[in-house]
Motif scaffolding. Structure first.
Motif, PDB file in Angstrom:
ATOM      1  N   ARG A 142     -70.843  39.829  56.967  1.00 13.65           N
ATOM      2  CA  ARG A 142     -69.875  40.270  57.969  1.00 13.65           C
ATOM      3  C   ARG A 142     -69.319  41.640  57.603  1.00 13.65           C
ATOM      4  O   ARG A 142     -68.869  41.869  56.476  1.00 13.65           O
ATOM      5  CB  ARG A 142     -68.726  39.265  58.057  1.00 13.65           C
ATOM      6  N   ALA A 143     -69.350  42.583  58.556  1.00 16.15           N
ATOM      7  CA  ALA A 143     -68.737  43.892  58.341  1.00 16.15           C
ATOM      8  C   ALA A 143     -67.246  43.714  58.073  1.00 16.15           C
ATOM      9  O   ALA A 143     -66.616  42.762  58.547  1.00 16.15           O
ATOM     10  CB  ALA A 143     -68.958  44.783  59.555  1.00 16.15           C
ATOM     11  N   HIS A 144     -66.701  44.635  57.304  1.00 14.65           N
ATOM     12  CA  HIS A 144     -65.289  44.620  56.929  1.00 14.65           C
ATOM     13  C   HIS A 144     -64.950  43.478  55.980  1.00 14.65           C
ATOM     14  O   HIS A 144     -63.793  43.041  55.913  1.00 14.65           O
ATOM     15  CB  HIS A 144     -64.376  44.612  58.157  1.00 14.65           C
ATOM     16  N   ARG A 145     -65.950  42.996  55.252  1.00 15.60           N
ATOM     17  CA  ARG A 145     -65.722  42.235  54.032  1.00 15.60           C
ATOM     18  C   ARG A 145     -66.312  43.067  52.913  1.00 15.60           C
ATOM     19  O   ARG A 145     -67.382  43.669  53.053  1.00 15.60           O
ATOM     20  CB  ARG A 145     -66.343  40.842  54.083  1.00 15.60           C
ATOM     21  N   ALA A 146     -65.611  43.092  51.784  1.00 14.25           N
ATOM     22  CA  ALA A 146     -65.896  44.101  50.777  1.00 14.25           C
ATOM     23  C   ALA A 146     -67.321  44.018  50.221  1.00 14.25           C
ATOM     24  O   ALA A 146     -68.001  45.041  50.090  1.00 14.25           O
ATOM     25  CB  ALA A 146     -64.876  44.010  49.644  1.00 14.25           C
ATOM     26  N   MET A 147     -67.797  42.828  49.885  1.00 17.04           N
ATOM     27  CA  MET A 147     -69.125  42.744  49.278  1.00 17.04           C
ATOM     28  C   MET A 147     -70.219  43.116  50.266  1.00 17.04           C
ATOM     29  O   MET A 147     -71.168  43.832  49.924  1.00 17.04           O
ATOM     30  CB  MET A 147     -69.371  41.355  48.692  1.00 17.04           C
TER      31      MET A 147
ATOM     32  N   ILE B 287     -61.627  43.722  46.876  1.00 18.08           N
ATOM     33  CA  ILE B 287     -62.465  44.781  46.335  1.00 18.08           C
ATOM     34  C   ILE B 287     -63.824  44.202  45.967  1.00 18.08           C
ATOM     35  O   ILE B 287     -63.923  43.045  45.541  1.00 18.08           O
ATOM     36  CB  ILE B 287     -61.820  45.457  45.101  1.00 18.08           C
ATOM     37  N   ALA B 288     -64.858  44.994  46.171  1.00 18.36           N
ATOM     38  CA  ALA B 288     -66.193  44.662  45.682  1.00 18.36           C
ATOM     39  C   ALA B 288     -66.781  45.905  45.052  1.00 18.36           C
ATOM     40  O   ALA B 288     -66.604  47.018  45.563  1.00 18.36           O
ATOM     41  CB  ALA B 288     -67.092  44.164  46.807  1.00 18.36           C
ATOM     42  N   VAL B 289     -67.475  45.717  43.950  1.00 19.01           N
ATOM     43  CA  VAL B 289     -68.163  46.810  43.267  1.00 19.01           C
ATOM     44  C   VAL B 289     -69.562  46.334  42.903  1.00 19.01           C
ATOM     45  O   VAL B 289     -69.735  45.242  42.359  1.00 19.01           O
ATOM     46  CB  VAL B 289     -67.438  47.253  41.975  1.00 19.01           C
TER      47      VAL B 289
ATOM     48  N   LEU C 121     -68.530  51.008  45.732  1.00 18.48           N
ATOM     49  CA  LEU C 121     -67.231  50.339  45.825  1.00 18.48           C
ATOM     50  C   LEU C 121     -66.774  50.227  47.273  1.00 18.48           C
ATOM     51  O   LEU C 121     -67.007  51.125  48.078  1.00 18.48           O
ATOM     52  CB  LEU C 121     -66.218  51.159  45.012  1.00 18.48           C
ATOM     53  N   ASP C 122     -66.100  49.122  47.590  1.00 20.29           N
ATOM     54  CA  ASP C 122     -65.482  48.972  48.903  1.00 20.29           C
ATOM     55  C   ASP C 122     -64.191  48.175  48.785  1.00 20.29           C
ATOM     56  O   ASP C 122     -64.133  47.174  48.065  1.00 20.29           O
ATOM     57  CB  ASP C 122     -66.423  48.264  49.882  1.00 20.29           C
ATOM     58  N   PHE C 123     -63.162  48.644  49.480  1.00 17.66           N
ATOM     59  CA  PHE C 123     -61.887  47.938  49.583  1.00 17.66           C
ATOM     60  C   PHE C 123     -61.702  47.389  50.985  1.00 17.66           C
ATOM     61  O   PHE C 123     -62.121  47.998  51.968  1.00 17.66           O
ATOM     62  CB  PHE C 123     -60.709  48.905  49.359  1.00 17.66           C
ATOM     63  N   GLU C 124     -61.022  46.256  51.085  1.00 17.34           N
ATOM     64  CA  GLU C 124     -60.344  45.851  52.309  1.00 17.34           C
ATOM     65  C   GLU C 124     -58.853  45.926  51.999  1.00 17.34           C
ATOM     66  O   GLU C 124     -58.427  45.664  50.864  1.00 17.34           O
ATOM     67  CB  GLU C 124     -60.758  44.448  52.750  1.00 17.34           C
ATOM     68  N   THR C 125     -58.056  46.282  52.998  1.00 18.03           N
ATOM     69  CA  THR C 125     -56.656  46.613  52.762  1.00 18.03           C
ATOM     70  C   THR C 125     -55.777  46.100  53.913  1.00 18.03           C
ATOM     71  O   THR C 125     -56.282  45.679  54.955  1.00 18.03           O
ATOM     72  CB  THR C 125     -56.475  48.139  52.642  1.00 18.03           C
ATOM     73  N   THR C 126     -54.480  46.210  53.724  1.00 16.48           N
ATOM     74  CA  THR C 126     -53.540  45.813  54.781  1.00 16.48           C
ATOM     75  C   THR C 126     -53.379  46.884  55.846  1.00 16.48           C
ATOM     76  O   THR C 126     -52.799  46.626  56.906  1.00 16.48           O
ATOM     77  CB  THR C 126     -52.150  45.507  54.199  1.00 16.48           C
ATOM     78  N   GLY C 127     -53.849  48.085  55.570  1.00 14.23           N
ATOM     79  CA  GLY C 127     -53.704  49.192  56.510  1.00 14.23           C
ATOM     80  C   GLY C 127     -54.424  50.421  55.993  1.00 14.23           C
ATOM     81  O   GLY C 127     -55.255  50.328  55.093  1.00 14.23           O
ATOM     82  N   LEU C 128     -54.085  51.575  56.527  1.00 16.35           N
ATOM     83  CA  LEU C 128     -54.870  52.779  56.283  1.00 16.35           C
ATOM     84  C   LEU C 128     -54.361  53.661  55.149  1.00 16.35           C
ATOM     85  O   LEU C 128     -55.096  54.515  54.673  1.00 16.35           O
ATOM     86  CB  LEU C 128     -54.940  53.623  57.565  1.00 16.35           C
ATOM     87  N   SER C 129     -53.123  53.472  54.715  1.00 16.59           N
ATOM     88  CA  SER C 129     -52.547  54.468  53.816  1.00 16.59           C
ATOM     89  C   SER C 129     -51.676  53.843  52.731  1.00 16.59           C
ATOM     90  O   SER C 129     -50.617  53.272  53.036  1.00 16.59           O
ATOM     91  CB  SER C 129     -51.705  55.466  54.615  1.00 16.59           C
ATOM     92  N   PRO C 130     -52.062  53.999  51.466  1.00 17.85           N
ATOM     93  CA  PRO C 130     -51.194  53.498  50.396  1.00 17.85           C
ATOM     94  C   PRO C 130     -49.865  54.253  50.332  1.00 17.85           C
ATOM     95  O   PRO C 130     -48.873  53.709  49.860  1.00 17.85           O
ATOM     96  CB  PRO C 130     -52.025  53.710  49.128  1.00 17.85           C
TER      97      PRO C 130
ATOM     98  N   THR D  93     -73.656  49.757  51.873  1.00 13.83           N
ATOM     99  CA  THR D  93     -73.494  51.128  51.378  1.00 13.83           C
ATOM    100  C   THR D  93     -74.501  51.427  50.280  1.00 13.83           C
ATOM    101  O   THR D  93     -75.058  52.536  50.213  1.00 13.83           O
ATOM    102  CB  THR D  93     -72.055  51.344  50.871  1.00 13.83           C
ATOM    103  N   ALA D  94     -74.769  50.458  49.422  1.00 13.96           N
ATOM    104  CA  ALA D  94     -75.773  50.644  48.369  1.00 13.96           C
ATOM    105  C   ALA D  94     -77.151  50.888  48.974  1.00 13.96           C
ATOM    106  O   ALA D  94     -77.900  51.775  48.528  1.00 13.96           O
ATOM    107  CB  ALA D  94     -75.808  49.425  47.448  1.00 13.96           C
TER     108      ALA D  94
END
Length: 203
Positions: free
Chosen positions: A146-151, A25-27, A7-16, A157-158
């Motif tokens: 591209r790094a920092h895209r979820a898929m 999200i990509a899984v 699993l990988d997320f991209e987000t608006t920042g570091l902390s929910p 990572t896989a």
């Protein structure tokens, strides 16, 4: 055969806890080193993406504005992951967002998370650092986008997860390097990992 959800997320920042939300999200379902299924989506959580994050990820506010609602995407992602154990790079980050986003929907988020970053620190202590891009380059793993895209990050990572399994098996003679063993390795101090794995290889 064992299946894990990478699993990988991209987000608006570091902390929910500070109001940051997921934007993508990509899984990947990985079974014995083979990708058998994928889920990926941008999502609109109603949170503006700061300009520095847009520069990092390439995900713009316009892209997210046209994306499905975060509630829809996270409900689908939760069904896709199901009861599979989860793998992520810097898993503490992804686990916080997984739990926070699903918590908003009152969906249980009790999956176990294993971390390729923590495990890499123990298996590759000589690496310059343990960022995903550094390890991909060092181990000559496929660069899938591209790094920092979820898929792309989930795919890399896989590949890293499978390489960790291979290198542990080859170096220490451990016949079955499964999720439970890697979770045990990441929870063991670096100094004690060789002794642990040699004992398992001799068993």
């Amino acid at each position: 055969m064992q299946t894990v959800a990478v699993l990988d997320f991209e987000t608006t920042g570091l902390s929910p806890s500070r109001g940051d939300r997921a934007t993508e999200i990509a899984v990947i379902l990985l079974r014995d080193g083979e990708i058998v299924d994928r889920y990926q989506s941008l999502m609109n959580a109603g949170r503006r993406i700061p300009s520095q994050v847009v520069s990092l990820t390439g995900i713009t506010n316009d892209m997210v504005a046209d994306a499905p609602a975060a509630s829809k995407v996270m409900s689908e992602a939760a069904r896709f992951v199901g009861r599979y154990p989860v793998v992520a790079h810097n898993a503490g980050f992804d686990r916080r967002f997984w739990q926070a986003e699903l918590g908003l929907l009152d969906i249980e988020a009790n999956q176990h998370f294993a971390c390729t970053m923590l495990t890499s620190r123990r298996i590759y202590p000589h690496a310059q650092n343990h960022r995903l891009s550094t390890l991909v380059n060092m181990l000559q793993l496929p660069v899938t986008g591209r790094a920092h895209r979820a898929m792309a990050d989930a795919e890399m990572t896989a590949h890293l997860w499978h390489r960790l399994q291979h290198d542990i098996a080859r170096t220490y003679g451990v016949r079955q390097v499964d999720y439970a063993l890697i979770a045990r390795v990441q929870a063991t101090s670096s100094a004690k990992v060789p002794t642990l794995l040699r004992s398992l290889g001799e068993a």
